[in-house]
Design a protein around this motif. Structure first.
Motif, PDB file in Angstrom:
ATOM      1  N   SER A 120      34.497  51.631 -12.518  1.00  0.00           N
ATOM      2  CA  SER A 120      34.991  52.335 -13.694  1.00  0.00           C
ATOM      3  C   SER A 120      35.264  51.385 -14.857  1.00  0.00           C
ATOM      4  O   SER A 120      35.298  50.158 -14.678  1.00  0.00           O
ATOM      5  CB  SER A 120      36.280  53.103 -13.359  1.00  0.00           C
TER       6      SER A 120
ATOM      7  N   SER B 161      44.149  62.006 -22.685  1.00  0.00           N
ATOM      8  CA  SER B 161      43.096  61.195 -22.091  1.00  0.00           C
ATOM      9  C   SER B 161      41.998  62.081 -21.516  1.00  0.00           C
ATOM     10  O   SER B 161      42.173  63.290 -21.366  1.00  0.00           O
ATOM     11  CB  SER B 161      43.682  60.320 -20.975  1.00  0.00           C
TER      12      SER B 161
ATOM     13  N   TYR C  57      37.543  52.696 -30.307  1.00  0.00           N
ATOM     14  CA  TYR C  57      38.178  52.317 -29.041  1.00  0.00           C
ATOM     15  C   TYR C  57      37.983  50.843 -28.733  1.00  0.00           C
ATOM     16  O   TYR C  57      37.083  50.189 -29.258  1.00  0.00           O
ATOM     17  CB  TYR C  57      37.630  53.173 -27.885  1.00  0.00           C
TER      18      TYR C  57
ATOM     19  N   THR D 271      37.796  51.468 -18.639  1.00  0.00           N
ATOM     20  CA  THR D 271      38.799  52.209 -19.410  1.00  0.00           C
ATOM     21  C   THR D 271      38.874  51.679 -20.835  1.00  0.00           C
ATOM     22  O   THR D 271      38.870  50.466 -21.065  1.00  0.00           O
ATOM     23  CB  THR D 271      40.186  52.094 -18.754  1.00  0.00           C
TER      24      THR D 271
ATOM     25  N   THR E  85      38.478  61.724 -18.553  1.00  0.00           N
ATOM     26  CA  THR E  85      37.671  60.932 -17.630  1.00  0.00           C
ATOM     27  C   THR E  85      36.240  61.448 -17.673  1.00  0.00           C
ATOM     28  O   THR E  85      35.988  62.640 -17.485  1.00  0.00           O
ATOM     29  CB  THR E  85      38.214  61.018 -16.197  1.00  0.00           C
TER      30      THR E  85
ATOM     31  N   THR F 255      38.512  57.098 -19.730  1.00  0.00           N
ATOM     32  CA  THR F 255      38.092  56.363 -18.540  1.00  0.00           C
ATOM     33  C   THR F 255      36.686  56.808 -18.166  1.00  0.00           C
ATOM     34  O   THR F 255      36.382  58.004 -18.158  1.00  0.00           O
ATOM     35  CB  THR F 255      39.046  56.625 -17.358  1.00  0.00           C
TER      36      THR F 255
ATOM     37  N   ARG G 191      33.915  56.665 -15.170  1.00  0.00           N
ATOM     38  CA  ARG G 191      33.640  56.375 -13.763  1.00  0.00           C
ATOM     39  C   ARG G 191      32.143  56.389 -13.533  1.00  0.00           C
ATOM     40  O   ARG G 191      31.419  57.155 -14.172  1.00  0.00           O
ATOM     41  CB  ARG G 191      34.321  57.399 -12.840  1.00  0.00           C
TER      42      ARG G 191
ATOM     43  N   LYS H 187      39.813  48.233 -22.316  1.00  0.00           N
ATOM     44  CA  LYS H 187      41.081  47.752 -21.760  1.00  0.00           C
ATOM     45  C   LYS H 187      40.897  47.151 -20.375  1.00  0.00           C
ATOM     46  O   LYS H 187      41.588  46.190 -19.997  1.00  0.00           O
ATOM     47  CB  LYS H 187      42.075  48.912 -21.686  1.00  0.00           C
TER      48      LYS H 187
ATOM     49  N   GLU I  59      43.002  57.609 -24.724  1.00  0.00           N
ATOM     50  CA  GLU I  59      42.371  56.815 -23.669  1.00  0.00           C
ATOM     51  C   GLU I  59      41.184  57.559 -23.063  1.00  0.00           C
ATOM     52  O   GLU I  59      41.235  58.784 -22.884  1.00  0.00           O
ATOM     53  CB  GLU I  59      43.399  56.487 -22.576  1.00  0.00           C
TER      54      GLU I  59
END
Length: 593
Positions: free
Chosen positions: A277, A44, A267, A279, A46, A298, A300, A270, A296
């Motif tokens: 944020s 993953s 993607y 995801t 971020t 994420t 922010r 989710k 995944e």
């Protein structure tokens, strides 16, 4: 090319190169094979962005912000994307886009078997037809002055080029759509079908009470082209679909109805935590384009550059793209010892302040007075000089300094009248008046807040009464053009390819023409620009348009943006990109070590 809005002070919409006309070559090519990096699939990352997500349709005038477009880019696919060399790269795993004739210009789009939405519904020519209908304004018959007729889709881009086409020809198998144009169209290759086909026709059809996507096709096939001189009553079903397209996908949280966030790309969204944020997880069915490595991602939302840097330092973020301020690069350089990579470069974006052609600024002399009071050099010195020692106020609305025609355009466009603050000149124009001016901007963006403060202080000296109209990071974009302010500070960023961004912003009646600028002669030049394929002739036309904009006292470009990206050594595959897609342009190559 469509401009995107960004709230980043440092570089708006690829504005740094504000290469509206500086389109790099539209070289073809097919889907590249990604290098087999010493990294694994899975894991993953971020990513931190300045703006907050607020819609699953980034194509509307209200939804056209950088963050919305980036999320759409990661969750949808199409016939092409633009790489960081500003080349148009074909994605032939999705389908084939081919120019079948030059006279008349004819383009055929064919979607491959197996391409589907995340609810299992195939992506078909009906989805392409919906995009064509929304982007072309084909069915609009509104007359703004007479207040008659209907304008259906609120498209952020410029419809001029696509509006040169007839109703498309659709194949019986639902796989192909052929578009024929009445004139040459300079941006045909990037007008439709990508980077993503992001709104599903079958969803809108059902929301409008139609049985399915075929019913939508049958509906619009039977409707004539709109004619503002002979408007007809609005078609209720098309209007319902258009209203759904315009606002039905707006959401700061994850909708309860999954059909409002369908994916046909690498993607799927989710979860969305409002103003905090978002995801995304890998679409396991996707195999019709570059394959993503991460399971995944994420995103922010952090407006403050120091807070973004701190998140990277603490391991709470892997990739950041801050609205850089004077100290940002120094703060990031200090993290290089712990494996952080810092990349700095010009963006195809620029920050500016636009003045409404109504209300307090209806009179040109008041606009001119305000422009004389804007401290552009002070803004550059305090916000971008440390990032770029050569930074100077931007003196063109359409060219940037590293373009050959910038200097020539600046000599003739009238920008010299606003080189320095002229409080006495502003007072003379106001003749004792003290106009109240509400300025709207993203108050969660520190650079924009600093710009507002500097402008407010200077304009007050000339007699203007400045009202703080700052809005939050997920609200400012939707307020553009709503009449709630007199001036606004934001930025434009473009793809670096094509010329349609010029009329998108400056042509009379376009939905991204937020301050209602209008100039019949400029409109004629923009119509000519869209059908001009010769680069030198395009530049000459844009140069003329630049002068028209300055002559109107439109507002002021402030500076070309500087882009700053940084990422930790936990993630590989990140590459700098100057346009509005930013580092997201090759997100499928991101991998966790």
């Amino acid at each position: 090319m469509r401009f995107g809005r960004i709230s980043k002070a440092v570089g708006v919409a690829a504005a740094a190169a504000l290469a509206l006309s500086a389109c790099a070559g539209n070289s073809g090519g097919t889907t590249p094979t990604t290098a087999a990096a010493a990294s694994k699939s899975g894991g993953s990352a971020t990513v931190v962005e300045v703006n907050a997500f607020n819609t699953f349709n980034p194509n509307t005038a209200d939804g056209n912000t950088d963050i919305n477009s980036k999320i759409s880019y990661a969750t949808h696919s199409g016939f092409f994307y633009i790489d960081n060399k500003l080349n148009v790269v074909r994605n032939e795993k999705f389908g084939k886009m081919e120019k079948t004739s030059d006279n008349p210009l004819t383009v055929k789009y064919t979607i491959n078997d197996g391409v589907k939405w995340s609810d299992g519904t195939p992506v078909t020519s009906a989805d392409l037809l919906l995009q064509w209908a929304a982007f072309s304004g084909y069915y609009n018959d509104a007359d703004a002055e007479a207040k008659t007729g209907t304008s259906y889709f609120s498209y952020a881009g410029d419809p001029t080029g696509i509006a040169l086409s007839d109703f498309p020809e659709l194949s019986d198998d639902g796989k192909s759509m052929t578009v024929k144009y009445s004139k040459p169209f300079s941006d045909w290759e990037i007008a439709l079908g990508g980077p993503g086909i992001d709104i599903p026709a079958h969803v809108l059809a059902k929301k409008a009470g139609l049985a399915d996507a075929k019913a939508f096709v049958d509906l619009v096939k039977g409707m004539p082209r709109g004619d503002a001189k002979a408007p007809k009553p609005a078609n209720a079903q098309l209007q319902a679909m258009a209203e759904m397209w315009n606002t039905g996908f707006d959401s700061k949280t994850l909708p309860a109805d999954p059909s409002l966030y369908l994916s046909n790309g690498p993607y799927i969204v989710k979860g969305v935590n409002q103003d905090q944020s978002l995801t995304m997880i890998k679409n396991k069915d996707y195999n019709w384009g570059p394959e993503a490595k991460l399971d995944e991602i994420t995103v922010r939302y952090i407006g403050s550059a120091p807070a973004q840097v701190q998140a990277l330092k603490n391991g709470e973020a892997d990739i950041i793209a801050p609205q850089a301020s004077a100290d940002t690069v120094e703060q990031l350089k200090a993290l290089e010892s712990q494996g952080v990579t810092v990349e700095v470069g010009n963006q195809l974006s620029y920050d500016h302040i636009d003045l409404n052609f109504s209300g307090v600024f209806a009179e040109k002399s008041v606009r001119e007075a305000f422009m004389k009071s804007v401290p552009r050099k002070d803004i550059v010195d305090k916000i971008v000089k440390k990032l770029d020692p050569k930074a100077a106020p931007l003196d063109s609305q359409l060219f940037v300094p590293d373009q050959a025609l910038y200097a020539d355009s600046v000599k003739e466009n009238g920008s010299s009248a606003y080189q320095d603050v002229d409080i006495e000149g502003a007072k003379k124009l106001l003749n004792g008046a003290t106009p109240e001016v509400r300025i709207m901007y993203n108050k969660d963006n520190p650079n924009r807040a600093d710009m507002f403060a500097l402008i407010s202080e200077s304009a007050s000296k000339a007699g203007f009464k400045i009202v703080d109209g700052g809005l939050g990071k997920s609200d400012w974009g939707k307020a553009l053009g709503d009449g709630s302010y007199d001036a606004t500070i934001f930025g434009w960023i473009n793809s670096g390819v094509g010329v349609s961004g010029v009329p998108q912003i400056f042509k009379t009646g376009n939905d991204s023409n937020f301050n209602l600028f209008t100039d019949p002669e400029a409109d004629k030049l923009m119509d000519e620009l869209i059908v001009t394929t010769d680069k030198a002739k395009q530049d000459g036309l844009i140069k003329q348009i630049d002068k028209k904009i300055w002559d109107s006292a439109y507002g002021l470009p402030l500076f070309q943006a500087v882009g700053v990206d940084a990422y930790s050594d936990r993630i590989t595959g990140v590459k700098y990109m100057p346009n509005q897609t930013g580092v997201w342009w090759n997100f499928w190559e991101w991998a966790q070590k």
